[in-house]
Design an enzyme around this catalytic site. Structure first.
Site, PDB file in Angstrom:
ATOM      1  CB  SER A  99       2.261   0.136  -3.364  1.00  0.00           C
ATOM      2  OG  SER A  99       3.300   0.958  -3.815  1.00  0.00           O
ATOM      3  CG  ASP A 239       6.653   2.088  -5.789  1.00  0.00           C
ATOM      4  OD1 ASP A 239       6.072   2.153  -7.371  1.00  0.00           O
ATOM      5  OD2 ASP A 239       5.388   1.454  -5.289  1.00  0.00           O
ATOM      6  CG  ASP A 241       2.634   0.106  -7.562  1.00  0.00           C
ATOM      7  OD1 ASP A 241       3.503   0.675  -6.575  1.00  0.00           O
ATOM      8  OD2 ASP A 241       0.567   0.245  -7.000  1.00  0.00           O
ATOM      9  CG  ASP A 243       1.900   3.545  -6.902  1.00  0.00           C
ATOM     10  OD1 ASP A 243       3.331   3.162  -6.737  1.00  0.00           O
ATOM     11  OD2 ASP A 243       1.260   4.417  -6.410  1.00  0.00           O
TER      12      ASP A 243
END
Length: 448
Positions: A99, A239, A241, A243
């Protein structure tokens, strides 16, 4: 919280905390677990970290050795793995990402066939297998050995799904995107270009080590400056990834998850699409959000910190919108996880349909100054329940009244007490936080 799996998967520094041996065993277990009565199908996506390839190959080796067929989405977002897993009849999905963490960290996030985070009891079984507490699992043989399939088409279908959600063209809108040199680099620009926006993109040249480095939703000041330089109408930062989404308005001001929840919640309520006229927040959402919601007739729930808990509440009560200050926003009609690109598209819908700038739409919310300090302690429970500390917290709460609040909570992962105050001024925040921490120190609860 398990030994390896936290609230957001198995995460840690690559080849130190999280190794290829771990990844291989995760793959071995999942291939066996889902393949007891049929040939398991697993879809895998990854972000742009250098170590993501290493973990991808280790997972594939474990899965196929246990007999599963593995479909590779390649570099893609966490929400796209969730979308493909639930819409294309996969037993589970795996996202390789840490992340918003630095590039040298990585993680394995397992998503079940419904697109939700993997059940805790299954994670516990994986941990037991990693630690050698289960019998060795059988290896697939002959034609039962699994295969690997290129599944870039799944990612393309997800892109098509995002484009289909737009209610109108973004023609002539000057939109900025900060892709954090991460997963969004493979998707976001093509979506906005297809919708007719004049798209200005930064940090979309990943090299394996620059993901989240001075860019993306955790370094929003970069996008703020870009908006001012290019005179953009609106901009979004994701960010690693993708999400999460944090927005920047036409004046270069940050529009965080709380403000996104307000703008989208109010719009959905006006449309009759906000189930229960309620949004789901965490206890860390700003007091200013709640006061604005009270004025707008929007109810709210408060959960523990973590989008996992937000989604559990939404699922239990059939709510349509929830999220965190950090930019994890969940629209349950369209997704089962936070989805940064989806969030930015639905925020664009509000801007377009209301014919107002984002800066205008957030004017009604007065965000209160907030200060959070972490205090290292020997015993979290003792520190939080100490009578002198409890008394100090009560005194601060009484001082703040309806114009502020104090929150004292234990960290879920560290020997730390978090003391957070929201108040009318930064000075008052500091005064109140320091009062509680000083009492902790006087009681001998603070580690030096």
């Amino acid at each position: 919280m398990g030994k390896y799996f936290g609230t957001d998967g198995f995460r840690g520094e690559a080849n130190k905390v999280l190794t290829v041996e771990h990844a291989f065993k995760v793959g071995r277990f999942l291939g066996w677990y889902y393949g007891k009565d049929h040939k398991a199908k697993v879809v895998i996506g990854k972000d742009t970290r250098r170590s993501s390839y290493m973990f991808e190959y280790a997972l594939v080796a474990g899965l196929t050795a246990s007999g599963a067929d593995v479909y590779l989405l390649h570099v893609t977002t966490t929400p796209s793995v969730s979308y493909v897993a639930r819409t294309e009849d996969f037993d589970c999905g795996i996202m390789i990402s840490a992340s918003h963490n630095p590039f040298y960290d990585n993680g394995i996030k397992v998503i079940n066939g419904m697109g939700h985070k993997l059940e805790a009891e299954v994670e516990a079984q994986i941990e037991a297998y990693i630690d050698g507490e289960l019998e060795e699992l059988p290896l697939a043989e002959k034609e039962k050995i699994g295969r690997t399939v290129d599944h870039a088409a799944g990612r393309n279908r997800y892109i098509g799904h995002l484009i289909s959600l737009a209610t109108r063209s973004f023609k002539d809108k000057r939109v900025g995107l900060d892709c954090s040199n991460g997963s969004a680099s493979a998707i976001a620009k093509s979506v906005y270009d297809a919708l007719g926006a004049k798209t200005y993109v930064i940090n979309n040249e990943p090299d394996g080590t620059n993901i989240n480095t001075n860019c993306g939703s955790t370094h929003i000041e970069v996008l703020q400056q870009f908006v001012k330089e290019k005179k953009l109408d609106i901009a979004f930062a994701y960010d690693g990834d993708a999400d999460r989404c944090i927005a920047v308005d036409e004046n270069g001001n940050v529009v965080d998850g709380d403000l996104i929840l307000y703008v989208c919640g109010k719009y959905l309520k006006e449309q009759g699409r906000l189930n229960g006229d309620t949004i789901v927040t965490t206890i860390m959402s700003n007091l200013g959000l709640y006061k604005a919601c009270d004025k707008a007739g929007i109810r709210y729930e408060k959960t523990a910190v973590g989008d996992k808990y937000v989604y559990e509440n939404m699922l239990q009560n059939n709510y349509s919108l929830g999220g965190e200050q950090s930019g994890h926003i969940i629209f349950s009609k369209y997704a089962t996880t936070g989805d940064g690109i989806l969030t930015s598209l639905l925020l664009m819908e509000v801007v377009m349909e209301k014919k107002q700038s984002l800066g205008k739409l957030v004017e009604e919310v007065k965000i209160y100054p907030q200060l959070l300090k972490n205090v290292r302690v020997a015993d979290k429970k003792e520190a939080r329940e100490n009578p002198a500390v409890v008394k100090a917290v009560e005194e601060v709460a009484e001082t703040l009244g309806d114009d502020g609040r104090i929150l004292v909570r234990e960290s879920g992962t560290e020997p730390v007490i978090r003391v957070m105050v929201e108040a009318a001024t930064d000075e008052l925040c500091k005064e109140c936080v320091d009062k509680v921490i000083d009492v902790m120190a006087e009681e001998g609860l603070v580690l030096s």
